[in-house]
Structures are given as C-alpha cells and as structure tokens.
Design a protein around this motif. Sequence first.
Motif, PDB file in Angstrom:
ATOM      1  N   GLU A   1       0.821  -1.199   0.000  1.00 20.59           N
ATOM      2  CA  GLU A   1       0.000   0.000   0.000  1.00 20.59           C
ATOM      3  C   GLU A   1       0.860   1.255   0.000  1.00 20.59           C
ATOM      4  O   GLU A   1       0.611   2.198  -0.754  1.00 20.59           O
ATOM      5  CB  GLU A   1      -0.949   0.006   1.207  1.00 20.59           C
ATOM      6  CG  GLU A   1      -2.078  -1.004   1.120  1.00 20.59           C
ATOM      7  CD  GLU A   1      -1.591  -2.449   1.272  1.00 20.59           C
ATOM      8  OE1 GLU A   1      -0.529  -2.665   1.915  1.00 20.59           O
ATOM      9  OE2 GLU A   1      -2.253  -3.357   0.744  1.00 20.59           O
ATOM     10  N   ASP A   2       1.879   1.266   0.874  1.00 24.47           N
ATOM     11  CA  ASP A   2       2.741   2.447   0.948  1.00 24.47           C
ATOM     12  C   ASP A   2       3.641   2.561  -0.282  1.00 24.47           C
ATOM     13  O   ASP A   2       3.797   3.646  -0.858  1.00 24.47           O
ATOM     14  CB  ASP A   2       3.594   2.402   2.212  1.00 24.47           C
ATOM     15  CG  ASP A   2       2.781   2.642   3.474  1.00 24.47           C
ATOM     16  OD1 ASP A   2       1.678   3.212   3.358  1.00 24.47           O
ATOM     17  OD2 ASP A   2       3.227   2.236   4.565  1.00 24.47           O
ATOM     18  N   TYR A   3       4.241   1.447  -0.676  1.00 21.56           N
ATOM     19  CA  TYR A   3       5.247   1.496  -1.739  1.00 21.56           C
ATOM     20  C   TYR A   3       4.617   1.623  -3.126  1.00 21.56           C
ATOM     21  O   TYR A   3       5.013   2.487  -3.914  1.00 21.56           O
ATOM     22  CB  TYR A   3       6.122   0.247  -1.684  1.00 21.56           C
ATOM     23  CG  TYR A   3       7.230   0.237  -2.725  1.00 21.56           C
ATOM     24  CD1 TYR A   3       8.374   1.011  -2.551  1.00 21.56           C
ATOM     25  CD2 TYR A   3       7.125  -0.536  -3.886  1.00 21.56           C
ATOM     26  CE1 TYR A   3       9.379   1.015  -3.503  1.00 21.56           C
ATOM     27  CE2 TYR A   3       8.130  -0.544  -4.836  1.00 21.56           C
ATOM     28  CZ  TYR A   3       9.250   0.240  -4.644  1.00 21.56           C
ATOM     29  OH  TYR A   3      10.257   0.240  -5.589  1.00 21.56           O
ATOM     30  N   LEU A   4       3.639   0.777  -3.428  1.00 23.74           N
ATOM     31  CA  LEU A   4       3.062   0.756  -4.774  1.00 23.74           C
ATOM     32  C   LEU A   4       1.888   1.725  -4.928  1.00 23.74           C
ATOM     33  O   LEU A   4       1.872   2.558  -5.833  1.00 23.74           O
ATOM     34  CB  LEU A   4       2.625  -0.659  -5.139  1.00 23.74           C
ATOM     35  CG  LEU A   4       3.760  -1.621  -5.508  1.00 23.74           C
ATOM     36  CD1 LEU A   4       3.226  -3.037  -5.685  1.00 23.74           C
ATOM     37  CD2 LEU A   4       4.473  -1.160  -6.771  1.00 23.74           C
ATOM     38  N   ASP A   5       0.909   1.629  -4.048  1.00 23.90           N
ATOM     39  CA  ASP A   5      -0.316   2.403  -4.229  1.00 23.90           C
ATOM     40  C   ASP A   5      -0.111   3.895  -3.981  1.00 23.90           C
ATOM     41  O   ASP A   5      -0.867   4.717  -4.516  1.00 23.90           O
ATOM     42  CB  ASP A   5      -1.416   1.876  -3.299  1.00 23.90           C
ATOM     43  CG  ASP A   5      -1.782   0.432  -3.609  1.00 23.90           C
ATOM     44  OD1 ASP A   5      -1.369  -0.065  -4.679  1.00 23.90           O
ATOM     45  OD2 ASP A   5      -2.456  -0.207  -2.779  1.00 23.90           O
ATOM     46  N   HIS A   6       0.883   4.232  -3.183  1.00 24.89           N
ATOM     47  CA  HIS A   6       1.113   5.652  -2.901  1.00 24.89           C
ATOM     48  C   HIS A   6       2.434   6.136  -3.514  1.00 24.89           C
ATOM     49  O   HIS A   6       2.433   6.947  -4.437  1.00 24.89           O
ATOM     50  CB  HIS A   6       1.110   5.910  -1.397  1.00 24.89           C
ATOM     51  CG  HIS A   6       1.297   7.362  -1.055  1.00 24.89           C
ATOM     52  ND1 HIS A   6       0.265   8.281  -1.096  1.00 24.89           N
ATOM     53  CD2 HIS A   6       2.408   8.054  -0.691  1.00 24.89           C
ATOM     54  CE1 HIS A   6       0.729   9.474  -0.770  1.00 24.89           C
ATOM     55  NE2 HIS A   6       2.028   9.371  -0.516  1.00 24.89           N
ATOM     56  N   TYR A   7       3.565   5.595  -3.011  1.00 24.72           N
ATOM     57  CA  TYR A   7       4.876   6.134  -3.371  1.00 24.72           C
ATOM     58  C   TYR A   7       5.183   5.970  -4.857  1.00 24.72           C
ATOM     59  O   TYR A   7       5.488   6.936  -5.557  1.00 24.72           O
ATOM     60  CB  TYR A   7       5.950   5.460  -2.521  1.00 24.72           C
ATOM     61  CG  TYR A   7       7.331   6.033  -2.705  1.00 24.72           C
ATOM     62  CD1 TYR A   7       7.611   7.335  -2.307  1.00 24.72           C
ATOM     63  CD2 TYR A   7       8.357   5.272  -3.266  1.00 24.72           C
ATOM     64  CE1 TYR A   7       8.882   7.865  -2.466  1.00 24.72           C
ATOM     65  CE2 TYR A   7       9.620   5.789  -3.422  1.00 24.72           C
ATOM     66  CZ  TYR A   7       9.882   7.091  -3.028  1.00 24.72           C
ATOM     67  OH  TYR A   7      11.136   7.613  -3.192  1.00 24.72           O
ATOM     68  N   MET A   8       5.098   4.760  -5.372  1.00 26.85           N
ATOM     69  CA  MET A   8       5.417   4.553  -6.779  1.00 26.85           C
ATOM     70  C   MET A   8       4.306   5.057  -7.695  1.00 26.85           C
ATOM     71  O   MET A   8       4.576   5.541  -8.797  1.00 26.85           O
ATOM     72  CB  MET A   8       5.712   3.077  -7.049  1.00 26.85           C
ATOM     73  CG  MET A   8       7.009   2.578  -6.398  1.00 26.85           C
ATOM     74  SD  MET A   8       8.477   3.563  -6.838  1.00 26.85           S
ATOM     75  CE  MET A   8       8.711   3.084  -8.548  1.00 26.85           C
ATOM     76  N   ALA A   9       3.046   4.960  -7.258  1.00 27.71           N
ATOM     77  CA  ALA A   9       1.964   5.518  -8.070  1.00 27.71           C
ATOM     78  C   ALA A   9       2.156   7.018  -8.255  1.00 27.71           C
ATOM     79  O   ALA A   9       1.902   7.572  -9.334  1.00 27.71           O
ATOM     80  CB  ALA A   9       0.618   5.229  -7.414  1.00 27.71           C
ATOM     81  N   LYS A  10       2.614   7.682  -7.216  1.00 31.29           N
ATOM     82  CA  LYS A  10       2.902   9.115  -7.315  1.00 31.29           C
ATOM     83  C   LYS A  10       4.065   9.379  -8.270  1.00 31.29           C
ATOM     84  O   LYS A  10       4.010  10.303  -9.096  1.00 31.29           O
ATOM     85  CB  LYS A  10       3.244   9.668  -5.929  1.00 31.29           C
ATOM     86  CG  LYS A  10       3.703  11.124  -5.922  1.00 31.29           C
ATOM     87  CD  LYS A  10       3.981  11.607  -4.521  1.00 31.29           C
ATOM     88  CE  LYS A  10       5.297  11.071  -3.970  1.00 31.29           C
ATOM     89  NZ  LYS A  10       6.466  11.727  -4.652  1.00 31.29           N
ATOM     90  N   ASN A  11       5.098   8.554  -8.187  1.00 35.19           N
ATOM     91  CA  ASN A  11       6.343   8.842  -8.892  1.00 35.19           C
ATOM     92  C   ASN A  11       6.474   8.202 -10.266  1.00 35.19           C
ATOM     93  O   ASN A  11       7.491   8.414 -10.937  1.00 35.19           O
ATOM     94  CB  ASN A  11       7.536   8.426  -8.027  1.00 35.19           C
ATOM     95  CG  ASN A  11       7.789   9.384  -6.889  1.00 35.19           C
ATOM     96  OD1 ASN A  11       7.606  10.586  -7.046  1.00 35.19           O
ATOM     97  ND2 ASN A  11       8.182   8.872  -5.739  1.00 35.19           N
ATOM     98  N   LEU A  12       5.491   7.442 -10.697  1.00 41.14           N
ATOM     99  CA  LEU A  12       5.595   6.818 -12.018  1.00 41.14           C
ATOM    100  C   LEU A  12       4.812   7.579 -13.085  1.00 41.14           C
ATOM    101  O   LEU A  12       4.502   7.021 -14.138  1.00 41.14           O
ATOM    102  CB  LEU A  12       5.115   5.362 -11.962  1.00 41.14           C
ATOM    103  CG  LEU A  12       6.100   4.371 -11.348  1.00 41.14           C
ATOM    104  CD1 LEU A  12       5.486   2.985 -11.260  1.00 41.14           C
ATOM    105  CD2 LEU A  12       7.404   4.328 -12.138  1.00 41.14           C
ATOM    106  N   TYR A  13       4.511   8.835 -12.827  1.00 41.93           N
ATOM    107  CA  TYR A  13       3.796   9.597 -13.847  1.00 41.93           C
ATOM    108  C   TYR A  13       4.737   9.931 -15.011  1.00 41.93           C
ATOM    109  O   TYR A  13       4.381   9.797 -16.173  1.00 41.93           O
ATOM    110  CB  TYR A  13       3.201  10.868 -13.260  1.00 41.93           C
ATOM    111  CG  TYR A  13       2.083  11.420 -14.116  1.00 41.93           C
ATOM    112  CD1 TYR A  13       0.777  10.956 -13.954  1.00 41.93           C
ATOM    113  CD2 TYR A  13       2.331  12.360 -15.101  1.00 41.93           C
ATOM    114  CE1 TYR A  13      -0.252  11.423 -14.754  1.00 41.93           C
ATOM    115  CE2 TYR A  13       1.305  12.842 -15.913  1.00 41.93           C
ATOM    116  CZ  TYR A  13       0.019  12.362 -15.734  1.00 41.93           C
ATOM    117  OH  TYR A  13      -1.002  12.819 -16.541  1.00 41.93           O
TER     118      TYR A  13
END
Length: 675
Positions: free
Chosen positions: A616-628
């Motif tokens: 949840e923290d790594y994929l759904d938030h952190y990487m989802a934010k940074n993979l734009y």
Amino acid sequence: MLHHAPSHCLRHILVLCLAICLLTPAVAVAQTPGLREPRRIIVQTPGTLPTLIGQKQKYHLTDLSVEGALNGTDLRFLREMAGSDFRQQPTEGRLRRLDLRRATFVRGGEPYILKNDSVWVEGGPRTLPPFVFRHCGLEQVLLPERMDTIGTGAFELSALRSISLPDSVVVQGWAFNRCDSLTRVDFPRFLLTLEGDCFRHCGSLRTLRLHDVQFLPYHVFQDVTGLEEIVIDGTLWHADGWFCDACPNLRRIEFGGVVLTAGGPPIASNCPRLSDITFSGFCFPIVFGSVENCPLVKRCRVTGSVMASSNADFLPSVTDVSQIDKALLLRALTAVRKMNGHKRYDMASVNKSRITRSLASILTRRGMKKEALQTLEMLAANGFPYYRQITTDTAFTALKTDHTFADIIGKMRANANFLKIIRQSPAYDTGAMYRHATAPQRMRFPEAHDSTLQLIREYFQTDHIAGAGSETDRLKNVMFWVHDRIKHRGDFMPHTRRSAIPLVEGFQRAGRDGMNARGIAIVLCELYQALGWPARFITCQSKYYTDDTDATVVTAVWSFDLGKWVMMDASMAAFVTDENGLLLHPGEIRQRMKDGRPLLLNKEANWNHQEKVNKEDYLDHYMAKNLYYMSGYLDNAPGIESENNAAYYTLAPEGEKVHIGITVYDDAWFWQKPF
C-alpha cells in the motif's frame, strides 16, 4: 462702397454660370492610383493574389488590405509590391501600408524569399512566416488580432515605423532587427514571449512599455541602440538574468506590476547610462540582485514590496510582512488568479503551485484571511495533492479553525489519490518514433569489457556478489548486496563523478553511511553492466514534479532469460511482479496501475532494515505518485550523468509538455531492446 445687387441681377448671374457649365466641355482630371486607395483584395484561393491585383497595379498601390489564406506565391508578390524581390533586390514597388488583419498563412506556392536558402511557408495559419518582409519598404503593417507567432526576422531591415503586437503572441528572434525607422511598439495586454535580439539596432526606438508578459529571456533587449526606457506595468511571469545588455542609451527600468519570478542575479549588463532601476509593484522572491558594467546603478529603488532578492543591499526586500500595502497584495492576488487560469502556461521556471502557496502564506500573515483562503482554494482546484505541506505549515495556523480551510484540505486530500491520477492520465503514443523516423535513435549500452567496467568488476568483486544460481537469483543478489551496504539517505549525494567507485568512496570519505536513491541506482546499474547485463537508471517523478521534490530513481536491467527489462530498487530492496511472479519494469508497473491489474511486492522490501515496506505504501502511494513521468539517458555508459552533453529523455503521456530533457510519448521506443 459696396452695394447689394438687385435680385433680378443675381438671377441673371446664376443663369449665366449655369450656361457656362453646360456648354464647356468636361476636362479629364488625371486619376493617380493613389486616389483610389485603399484597395481591398479577398483571396479565396491561395496563390491567386498576383492575378487579383495584376501587373499594372503591382507597383502603383501604396495602401492595401488583403483577406484570406496566403501562400508563398502571394507573399512573394507582396514583397515585390513592397520594394523587395525574392533575392532581396530592390523593385519599383510603392506599397507602404498593408492590412493583414483578416489574413492567414498556408503552406504551398513558391518560396517567398532567398535567405541563405529558399524559404517556404511552413508554420501554422496564424504564424507570420520568418523573414517575410525583410528589406521591404512597408511602413505600417496591421497584424491579425489572433496570431500565435511573429517569425524570425519577419520585419528585419524594413522601413517599419510602428507596430501593434497581437495578444498572446510569441515574437521570435531578430523580428525587428535594424528597423531604423521604428519609433513605436504597442504591446498587447498579454505577451507570451519576446525572443532574443528582437529589437537589436533599432536606433529610433526610445521607450518600450510592456504590460502582462510571460517570459523575457537572457539578452532579449540587446544592442537596442536608441532605447532609453523600459517599463513593465503588468505582471511579469519570469525574466532571465541579463535580460538587458549593451543598450548604450538605456537610462531607466521600472517593474511597476507583479513579478512572479526572475533569474539572474544580474538585471542588466553593459548599460553605461543606466541609473534608475525601480520596483514599484509587488515581487515574489526573485533571484535579481546585481548589475554588471552599469556604473551609475548603486542600488535599486523600491517603492513597492520585494519579498526577497539575492542581495538585499542592492535590491532591498521586505522585513515586516505587516507593512506590505494591501492594495499591492490584492494586485498580486489578481495576477496569481490569472496565472492559475491561463491556458497557455508552459514555463518550467514559473512554479505555479509554489507561487500560489507563497501568496497564501503572505496573505495569512498579513491578516487577509478571506483572500488567503481564496488562494488556497486555487491550489486545490488545480489538483494540488500535498495537503501535508499546508497542514504542517505554521504560517496557516490562523486559518485552521475556519471550516473553509477544512474543506480545502479535504479537496487536496482527494487530489492525493495517485492511482486515480495514473488511471486518468492520457495514453502513450506507442510506436510514434518508429512511424515518423526512418531510423529512430538507439539507446547505447557499454560492453562488459569497457575499461571502467573492468575496474568496477575488480573493485567490487561483482562475480562473487552475483554468486551462482539462475539469472533472476543473480540479479536479486546484486541488488540486495547494494541495499545492505549503502543506506538510503535522501538528503545526501557525494560531490564527485557520478560513477560507482567515486560515489561509494565519496560517501565514505564524507563520513556518511549512504546516499540518495540516485546514487544508489547508479551504483547498482554499473555493477550490472560490469557483469554483462545492459542496465539503466530511471528517474521516476510525480505529475506535480515542480512542487514535489520527492522523486525516486530505480535501476532497470535487461534479463536475457526473460527477454525484457525488469526493475530493481536497491533503496528499498524492492522488486515487483505480476500475479504469476513475472518480474516487471517501471513502465509495466505503471500500466498495470492504470489498468487496475494485480501487482505484488516482494516480502523482503524494507527501508534501511529499519522499516518494513508494504504494498500500500510502496506501490499504491509512493510509486503511483512517482511513475507519472520517467526519464533516462540515451547513452548509458559509466559516469554518463557527469557528461554535460548527455541526451536525456522523459517519457510522458501523449500531449503533455515536460520541462525535463527531451519529451517523448512513445513507450515502445523508451523501453526498446538493448540490441
């Protein structure tokens, strides 16, 4: 003594005059062409202007209005009418006033001018083509109200006396170079850009008064020999440092409106008579703070408010927010509102969210709560997701009891759904680079026998690190080894060459136990390369990258067994798979987020062996934010980040403009095979 004539005498006189008029033959008065002007021509078919005017009138008309779509043949004819032919040789043309307010420009027809080579119409319908009236005798040209661009050198060396620029136009370089008779330029309410040397060597131009303007680049006012005064009385979004240079008669510069940003620090250079630089409006923090070779300027005069500058002794700044005039702040609020709503915003140097947030803070501290809340509402309405920056900022403490503030924070929190942002993003233009280029650029990767990689292989004993087992096991072994020995320290990057050995020695020499994600990803990338795997380090950033400095960098390595790229994140000891355990690369992870398909994070993922990292923290938030947005180099040789000429590309959803390297929309090209 005069006596009144009897009425019957008057009747005889009138009858006599009438008889003379009737009996006298009509005298033919020579009608010169000029008496029948202005002439209005409607061009319904591009290229027919020569036929519509005709050769007899070609060199006689002095005042002409042309409507319709004009191609190269039409422009070539207009040039000849205005005294200059295709080869820029004089003609007998007398055209001095040209009305183009209802004209557009289309491709086709003949080339219209020879400038080193033949020049054809190539721009859009609302672009005045480059060099179109170069060396012409035109004294006045009325331009269309809707015009995107005035092309390079469009009026260079012409007889132009005055010009009114259209709204929201870009004026390209050298547009009015050496217009010796130009005395007046009327600027629109909003100007996008003046490019370099626009008014170079305009000896008769004394004053330039600009209103709202988005961008004034370095040396935009260079060698404007007659210029004495520059006044910007509207909102200046951004001006580069040294925007005035070598203007021998320039005496005064005034910033009378709102200045959002400014680079520098020099405001002007090589202006020997410049004695007065005044800031009479409101300036957000700017980098201006000096002049170069302007001996008469000792200190700027501030009658408005400058929030901060690079040199408070030269450009004094505000020391007490409570003393800022409310009228200035209201003007700043109007400017920021326009900036947030402007459709043609495309400047990396103007950070809209940061400026808006800064104004909200100033308004709060000034006690203008209503206006502060309006400003924060703009942030929320424009998708600003970083609500924690607002809720933890003590500047906004006075607003926290207001229910409107809570509503705004709620909107910002809703904006922080980064998976939703990914899912709503435009698609890539897959295959575009291959459709539009005969030989698309290939990414380059070093051979394992590269001398630098050989040193890395020996220095780190990479064969021992990789160990035995399957290719996937060996890739993971190297990643875990880097994670275990280099801690993630987001605030530190060694000041050294960005290659594996110098980076590791750099953080050790600095007495640190690690470095940021970029350094870690570079080390892992080069360890993989030393072992013979093609590898790249990929910068992953938020849609709001200008506000969000919390980007991340991961390593993409080519798996020969899988025949694809896979991601290894040594900062978090992380890799990601699909539901079948297949390793994924960052682009595949992003696409699965967009499609809502399953993603699995490895159980070993952690931060510095101190905190467990969950999906949840790594994929759904952190990487989802940074993979734009994702960026990488074309050449992936060791130490490439330290090369000044390295080509850097950013993969973006189609249609989005990113100010990070070269923007591409083709994910197939970005994730091309390494051989």
